[in-house]
Structures are given as structure tokens and as C-alpha cells.
Design an enzyme around this catalytic site. Structure first.
Site, PDB file in Angstrom:
ATOM      1  N   TYR A  24      -5.966  -7.165  -0.494  1.00 27.51           N
ATOM      2  CA  TYR A  24      -5.645  -7.142  -1.931  1.00 27.51           C
ATOM      3  C   TYR A  24      -6.403  -8.189  -2.742  1.00 27.51           C
ATOM      4  O   TYR A  24      -6.281  -8.207  -3.967  1.00 27.51           O
ATOM      5  CB  TYR A  24      -4.132  -7.305  -2.120  1.00 27.51           C
ATOM      6  N   ASN A  75       0.780   0.310 -11.297  1.00 26.54           N
ATOM      7  CA  ASN A  75       0.538   0.156  -9.866  1.00 26.54           C
ATOM      8  C   ASN A  75       1.917   0.191  -9.212  1.00 26.54           C
ATOM      9  O   ASN A  75       2.624  -0.829  -9.192  1.00 26.54           O
ATOM     10  CB  ASN A  75      -0.180  -1.155  -9.541  1.00 26.54           C
ATOM     11  N   HIS A  81       4.476   5.768  -2.784  1.00 28.07           N
ATOM     12  CA  HIS A  81       4.493   6.654  -1.617  1.00 28.07           C
ATOM     13  C   HIS A  81       5.873   7.226  -1.334  1.00 28.07           C
ATOM     14  O   HIS A  81       6.018   8.110  -0.480  1.00 28.07           O
ATOM     15  CB  HIS A  81       4.012   5.889  -0.378  1.00 28.07           C
ATOM     16  N   ASP A  88      10.011  11.126 -11.473  1.00 28.95           N
ATOM     17  CA  ASP A  88      10.826  11.793 -12.505  1.00 28.95           C
ATOM     18  C   ASP A  88      10.773  11.020 -13.825  1.00 28.95           C
ATOM     19  O   ASP A  88      10.661  11.617 -14.895  1.00 28.95           O
ATOM     20  CB  ASP A  88      12.275  11.939 -12.043  1.00 28.95           C
ATOM     21  N   HIS A 101      -4.526   1.036  -8.243  1.00 31.41           N
ATOM     22  CA  HIS A 101      -4.328   0.345  -6.962  1.00 31.41           C
ATOM     23  C   HIS A 101      -5.468  -0.639  -6.745  1.00 31.41           C
ATOM     24  O   HIS A 101      -6.624  -0.324  -7.024  1.00 31.41           O
ATOM     25  CB  HIS A 101      -4.312   1.339  -5.794  1.00 31.41           C
TER      26      HIS A 101
END
Ligand code: DQA
Length: 145
Positions: A24, A75, A81, A88, A101
Site C-alpha cells: 500500500y 476506497n 469485496h 445498496d 484502490h
């Protein structure tokens, strides 16, 4: 003056810079915030920048952005996932949504190759480290007024 671009970050991103830096990067979330603010301001725009480890909090902010934002960068981190509830919430947002990401999830474990958020996103920016956020803010600004 246009409404702000909401830049939302999900779980564990508060640990940016110390969490798996080989994946990251070494930039902290504060560095990312400054990067987003600079890019937005260069484009004559403002941002609301928030991070939470809690799904419900992220959903509340997504609902807030529906009314008070011009576009959204999100992000979703691990929730991308797993979270139908975040999908929704995003589906109820009638604004451009840029999924973002730091890493390139498509090049990692197979469970990262699918994100629910992509079903609601206008587009996705991934794999550029902290620069993914700046590129996502630029895309969001270009899609909104
Ligand atoms: C991430 C990728 C996700 O798979 C992971 O769960 C994260 C961060 C990224 O920014 O690369 O927490 O969204």
C-alpha cells in the site's frame, strides 16, 4: 461554488503507511488527504475527506453525500469485496462514483478480483498507490460540476 467531492475510505486505511507498506506504500492517510486537497483545489473544487473502520458509518456518509456532494471517490477497502449493504447505499446515489484502490486488486488474491462497489461505480482507478486517489479526484471532478 459547486458541492464538495466526497472522498471516503474504508477499514484499516487509517493504518496507511505502516500497514503492509510493500503493497500500500509509505504515504499516510494524512498524506493522501493533502494530495486530494491539492488536486481538488487545482481544479477549483473542494473535498470532504473521511475514513472509517465501520460499515454503518460509511453508509451514513454515502447517504450524506447523496444530498451534500457533487461526486464521490470511495476506497471501500475490504468491504468492497463483502458488503452488499454498501453497494445498496451507493445504488441510491445519483452522482458520479469513482472506486479507488491503492493496490491493483485484480493482480492479487482471487477473492479481491470482485468488488460489489464496481457494480455501482462509474469507473475504477487502482494500482497507483496514493496517486490513485488524486487520479480518482480528478476523474470525479471531470464528471461533475
Ligand atoms: C484496497 C484493496 C483491498 O483488497 C484491501 O482489502 C484494502 C485496500 C486498496 O486500496 O488497494 O484494504 O482497497
Amino acid at each position: 461554488m459547486s458541492k464538495p467531492i466526497y472522498v471516503l475510505s474504508g477499514p484499516n486505511l487509517n493504518l496507511l503507511g505502516v500497514r503492509e507498506p510493500e503493497i500500500y506504500g509509505k504515504d499516510t492517510l494524512e498524506d493522501v488527504r493533502l494530495l486530494c486537497e491539492a488536486r481538488a483545489s487545482a481544479l477549483g473544487r473542494t473535498i470532504v475527506f473521511r475514513q472509517s473502520n465501520h460499515e454503518g458509518q460509511l453508509i451514513d456518509w454515502i447517504q450524506e453525500a447523496r444530498e451534500h456532494g457533487s461526486a464521490m471517490v470511495i476506497n471501500p477497502a475490504g468491504y468492497g469485496h463483502t458488503s452488499v449493504a454498501i453497494l445498496d447505499a451507493l445504488k441510491a446515489v445519483d452522482l458520479p462514483i469513482v472506486e479507488c484502490h491503492l493496490s491493483n486488486p485484480a493482480a492479487r488474491e482471487s477473492f479481491r478480483r470482485h468488488t460489489y462497489v464496481s457494480l455501482a461505480a462509474t469507473g475504477v482507478v487502482s494500482g497507483f498507490g496514493a496517486a490513485s486517489y488524486a487520479l480518482a479526484v480528478e476523474a470525479a471532478a471531470g464528471l461533475s460540476a
